[in-house]
Write an enzyme that holds these catalytic residues in place. Structure first.
Site, PDB file in Angstrom:
ATOM      1  N   TYR A  77      -1.855   0.136  10.232  1.00  0.00           N
ATOM      2  CA  TYR A  77      -2.071  -0.478   8.919  1.00  0.00           C
ATOM      3  C   TYR A  77      -0.804  -0.352   8.060  1.00  0.00           C
ATOM      4  O   TYR A  77      -0.272  -1.343   7.550  1.00  0.00           O
ATOM      5  CB  TYR A  77      -3.270   0.189   8.223  1.00  0.00           C
ATOM      6  CG  TYR A  77      -3.437  -0.251   6.788  1.00  0.00           C
ATOM      7  CD1 TYR A  77      -3.859  -1.537   6.489  1.00  0.00           C
ATOM      8  CD2 TYR A  77      -3.131   0.614   5.739  1.00  0.00           C
ATOM      9  CE1 TYR A  77      -3.986  -1.945   5.165  1.00  0.00           C
ATOM     10  CE2 TYR A  77      -3.257   0.212   4.424  1.00  0.00           C
ATOM     11  CZ  TYR A  77      -3.683  -1.064   4.137  1.00  0.00           C
ATOM     12  OH  TYR A  77      -3.796  -1.470   2.834  1.00  0.00           O
ATOM     13  N   THR A 122       0.821  -1.222   0.000  1.00  0.00           N
ATOM     14  CA  THR A 122       0.000   0.000   0.000  1.00  0.00           C
ATOM     15  C   THR A 122       0.848   1.262   0.000  1.00  0.00           C
ATOM     16  O   THR A 122       1.975   1.265   0.539  1.00  0.00           O
ATOM     17  CB  THR A 122      -0.891   0.019   1.264  1.00  0.00           C
ATOM     18  OG1 THR A 122      -1.522   1.301   1.387  1.00  0.00           O
ATOM     19  CG2 THR A 122      -0.096  -0.216   2.533  1.00  0.00           C
TER      20      THR A 122
HETATM   21  N1  UFG Z   1     -12.962  11.206   1.478  1.00  0.00           N
HETATM   22  C1  UFG Z   1     -13.919  12.174   1.670  1.00  0.00           C
HETATM   23  N2  UFG Z   1     -15.127  11.773   2.130  1.00  0.00           N
HETATM   24  C2  UFG Z   1     -15.430  10.492   2.443  1.00  0.00           C
HETATM   25  C3  UFG Z   1     -14.441   9.504   2.229  1.00  0.00           C
HETATM   26  C4  UFG Z   1     -13.212   9.916   1.748  1.00  0.00           C
HETATM   27  O1  UFG Z   1     -13.688  13.366   1.413  1.00  0.00           O
HETATM   28  O2  UFG Z   1     -16.559  10.220   2.884  1.00  0.00           O
HETATM   29  C5  UFG Z   1     -11.657  11.600   0.941  1.00  0.00           C
HETATM   30  C6  UFG Z   1     -10.496  11.264   1.855  1.00  0.00           C
HETATM   31  O3  UFG Z   1     -10.222  12.326   2.715  1.00  0.00           O
HETATM   32  C7  UFG Z   1      -9.381  11.013   0.839  1.00  0.00           C
HETATM   33  C8  UFG Z   1     -10.084  10.520  -0.410  1.00  0.00           C
HETATM   34  O4  UFG Z   1     -11.455  10.865  -0.237  1.00  0.00           O
HETATM   35  O5  UFG Z   1      -8.767  12.204   0.520  1.00  0.00           O
HETATM   36  C9  UFG Z   1      -9.989   9.036  -0.592  1.00  0.00           C
HETATM   37  O6  UFG Z   1     -10.377   8.405   0.624  1.00  0.00           O
HETATM   38  P1  UFG Z   1     -10.528   6.821   0.730  1.00  0.00           P
HETATM   39  O7  UFG Z   1     -10.994   6.546   2.128  1.00  0.00           O
HETATM   40  O8  UFG Z   1     -11.319   6.307  -0.403  1.00  0.00           O
HETATM   41  O9  UFG Z   1      -9.042   6.315   0.519  1.00  0.00           O
HETATM   42  P2  UFG Z   1      -7.696   6.690   1.308  1.00  0.00           P
HETATM   43  O10 UFG Z   1      -6.885   7.520   0.369  1.00  0.00           O
HETATM   44  O11 UFG Z   1      -7.953   7.242   2.635  1.00  0.00           O
HETATM   45  O12 UFG Z   1      -7.111   5.250   1.546  1.00  0.00           O
HETATM   46  C10 UFG Z   1      -6.504   4.511   0.515  1.00  0.00           C
HETATM   47  C11 UFG Z   1      -6.802   3.037   0.740  1.00  0.00           C
HETATM   48  C12 UFG Z   1      -6.183   2.563   2.013  1.00  0.00           C
HETATM   49  C13 UFG Z   1      -4.729   2.911   2.018  1.00  0.00           C
HETATM   50  C14 UFG Z   1      -4.507   4.354   1.735  1.00  0.00           C
HETATM   51  C15 UFG Z   1      -3.059   4.649   1.559  1.00  0.00           C
HETATM   52  O13 UFG Z   1      -8.183   2.816   0.753  1.00  0.00           O
HETATM   53  O14 UFG Z   1      -6.359   1.170   2.138  1.00  0.00           O
HETATM   54  O15 UFG Z   1      -5.149   4.746   0.540  1.00  0.00           O
HETATM   55  O16 UFG Z   1      -2.770   5.884   2.082  1.00  0.00           O
HETATM   56  F1  UFG Z   1      -4.178   2.636   3.200  1.00  0.00           F
END
Ligand code: UFG
Length: 327
Positions: free
Chosen positions: A142, A118
């Site tokens: 994680y 990741t």
């Molecule tokens: N976001 C929102 N609203 C929401 C959900 C997410 O604005 O309801 C934003 C988050 O702040 C982020 C982006 O959308 O900027 C993407 O969020 P996700 O939760 O879809 O994904 P992440 O980037 O947080 O996480 C992903 C993977 C993880 C991994 C990570 C690595 O899903 O498994 O990248 O940093 F660990």
């Protein structure tokens, strides 16, 4: 080739099973069904209900199915949960993987091990795009556990000759809806499925976590990669290892960043539905921008994302939702 897919009933794992079957490999799936869906594994593919943390059970699977290559997807995947419940991550992601690796090393048959890693191994980057040599400063259990597995792979490779690839996914998204496969997390925390829930009316709105980040439109930027592209990268990594290529870690992304607002706009135009957004505070631990430098995978694996258009990624996720939920 005879392959094992752990976590093969999960989101990325189930797409991988299909990709392997499509190119003629034999597959056995191991899943403990803590997050998987039995109907995501095609009929005819052997399915073993087991915990990868049992070396004994895994040794039996490797032996009984003469496994030559392992794709290890089974893991806990929620950053926030890992902060609140670190034991689940250190045990589920690290201890269990070490137990699986014991079975792999002792099997005498496994020639290649492909690990789901990741972008979380990097933590908040000094600069984007991020290359594989960027310092590793994970900010959650994680990310720590995924990095610890990579370190074990390095050591086992050096000492025991294990051939391995650690594939560092950026934001996995999209679906192979024609195959009846897509994203079904419970609870769902990922942006694209949540935005599509807002489009379908399953949710009233989508919260935008932070609107004054140092990014072009103030919302977080991520590198969304189509799950079918991820699968092609795994096949390329397997070929690379079997050809005697060097073990190592590879970023898997498109090299392009998209903001939360861009995702919402594309989803509005694809679905033709109203999507209500609510500006919210930043989510703890979210870096403002994560974009992959993808040159190493291109050069060494000969792979690059073929479905990089956001409209394709969001469109396939929506097609899956229409099909699976009749929304
Ligand atoms: N976001 C929102 N609203 C929401 C959900 C997410 O604005 O309801 C934003 C988050 O702040 C982020 C982006 O959308 O900027 C993407 O969020 P996700 O939760 O879809 O994904 P992440 O980037 O947080 O996480 C992903 C993977 C993880 C991994 C990570 C690595 O899903 O498994 O990248 O940093 F660990």
């Amino acid at each position: 080739m005879r392959t094992l897919v752990t976590g093969g009933a999960g989101y990325v794992g189930s797409h991988m099973v299909k990709a392997l079957v499509d190119v003629g490999h034999q597959v056995v799936v191991v899943d403990d069904m803590s997050a998987g869906h039995r109907d995501a594994v095609p009929p005819g593919v052997p399915f073993v209900l087991a915990d990868v943390g049992s070396t004994k059970d895994m040794a039996a699977v490797l032996r009984d199915h003469h496994v030559e290559a392992v794709f290890h997807f089974a893991a806990k995947i929620r950053v926030e949960e890992s902060v609140a419940q670190p034991r689940r991550y250190w045990k589920g992601n690290l201890v269990a993987t070490l137990a699986l690796l014991d079975a792999v090393l002792d099997s005498g048959t496994v020639q290649a091990f492909v690990q789901s890693s990741t972008a979380a191994v990097y933590g908040t980057p000094d600069e984007v795009p991020i290359d594989e040599d960027h310092p590793k400063r994970p900010e959650s259990p994680y990310g720590e556990t995924k990095l610890a597995v990579e370190r074990a792979l390095e050591a086992y490779g050096r000492a025991h000759g294990l051939r391995w690839a650690a594939l560092r996914y950026f934001n996995a998204a999209g679906a192979d809806h024609e195959a009846g496969l897509g994203e079904r997390h419970e609870p769902e925390t990922h942006l694209i499925p949540l935005v599509l829930d807002a489009a379908s009316g399953k949710r009233e709105s989508i919260s935008i976590y932070g609107t004054s980040w140092p990014t072009p439109d103030g919302t977080c930027v991520r590198d969304y990669i189509h799950v079918s592209d991820l699968c092609e990268a795994h096949l390329a990594a397997l070929d690379h290892l079997l050809r005697g290529g060097e073990s190592g870690a590879f970023n898997l992304g498109t090299g392009r960043g998209h903001s939360v607002r861009e995702i919402v706009d594309v989803a509005r135009s694809i679905t033709g539905r109203r999507i209500t957004t609510v500006d919210a505070l930043p989510r703890a631990g979210d870096p403002p921008s994560l974009v992959a430098k993808v040159d190493r995978a291109a050069k060494v694996l000969g792979w690059s994302a073929r479905r990089a258009e956001l409209s394709r990624i969001v469109g396939d996720a929506w097609a899956w939702k229409l099909r699976s939920e009749q929304v």
